[in-house]
Design a protein around this motif. Structure first.
Motif, mmCIF file in Angstrom:
data_model
loop_
_atom_site.group_PDB
_atom_site.id
_atom_site.type_symbol
_atom_site.label_atom_id
_atom_site.label_comp_id
_atom_site.label_asym_id
_atom_site.label_seq_id
_atom_site.Cartn_x
_atom_site.Cartn_y
_atom_site.Cartn_z
ATOM 1 N N PRO A 1 -18.971 45.085 -59.122
ATOM 2 C CA PRO A 1 -18.693 46.074 -58.089
ATOM 3 C C PRO A 1 -20.003 46.664 -57.566
ATOM 4 O O PRO A 1 -20.913 46.951 -58.324
ATOM 5 N N GLY A 2 -20.075 46.821 -56.262
ATOM 6 C CA GLY A 2 -21.285 47.369 -55.660
ATOM 7 C C GLY A 2 -22.198 46.303 -55.088
ATOM 8 O O GLY A 2 -23.274 46.598 -54.617
ATOM 9 N N ARG B 1 -18.105 48.440 -53.985
ATOM 10 C CA ARG B 1 -17.508 49.426 -54.891
ATOM 11 C C ARG B 1 -16.780 50.470 -54.052
ATOM 12 O O ARG B 1 -17.365 51.079 -53.169
#
Length: 185
Positions: free
Chosen positions: A35-36, A42
């Motif tokens: 994530p991100g 995210r």
């Protein structure tokens, strides 16, 4: 002896093919991204932008002058806050919902720079949200502004770089890649 070399040669040629057939490579779309990252932004909420010290703090009594109009007197307009940021988010590719407050619109109703705010009317009414609840967005490609009344998701790289505009000061900025229509989960 010739037979052993032949088996060894065939084995060395066939082994990679058999191995590949038993464990085929995964397509890129099924690969999991952290994530991100650009492949998997995210998803954040506005409370995530607050530093931990402000997330659970009791609300302060407002020392600000009360608004003149009834529609500006709700809790959102009375927010107290700071310009402190959540430094852990700096550099992440994120997805954040909010309302668009354009900083300029071209002849085709496209916007390339805007403020993303957590509630409708923020920055258009006084006082604006605290800086850590305003995000300056600079889109890679201008987006067509459909409506300021409808929230959107903004996807892009988040920075803790402060930006001042004629409407408000933002404690965060996003290098916007795309916007998406907001739909509740």
């Amino acid at each position: 002896m010739k037979c052993a070399w032949l088996v060894l040669l065939l084995g060395s040629l066939l082994l990679p093919c058999v191995s590949h057939a038993l464990d085929p490579p995964k397509p890129e779309s099924s690969a999991k991204s952290a994530p991100g990252t650009p492949a998997a932004p995210r998803e954040l909420g506005w409370e995530d932008l607050l530093p931990e010290s402000e997330r659970f703090a009791p609300p302060l009594n407002s020392q600000r002058v009360r608004p003149l109009f009834d529609d500006e007197s709700g809790p959102a307009a009375e927010q107290e806050g700071s310009a402190q940021v959540n430094a852990k988010l700096d550099g992440l590719t994120i997805r954040l919902p909010g309302f668009v407050v354009p900083l300029g619109v071209d002849k085709e109703y496209r916007v390339s720079e805007f403020l993303l705010v957590p509630y409708f009317g923020a920055c258009l009414h006084v006082p604006p949200p605290p800086p850590n609840q305003i995000v300056y967005v600079k889109m890679a490609q201008p987006m067509r502004l459909q409506s300021m009344y409808e929230p959107v998701w903004v996807v892009g790289k988040l920075s803790t770089q402060r930006v001042s505009s004629q409407l408000a000061e933002a404690a965060y900025s996003i290098a916007g890649v795309r916007t998406e229509k907001y739909e509740e989960p």
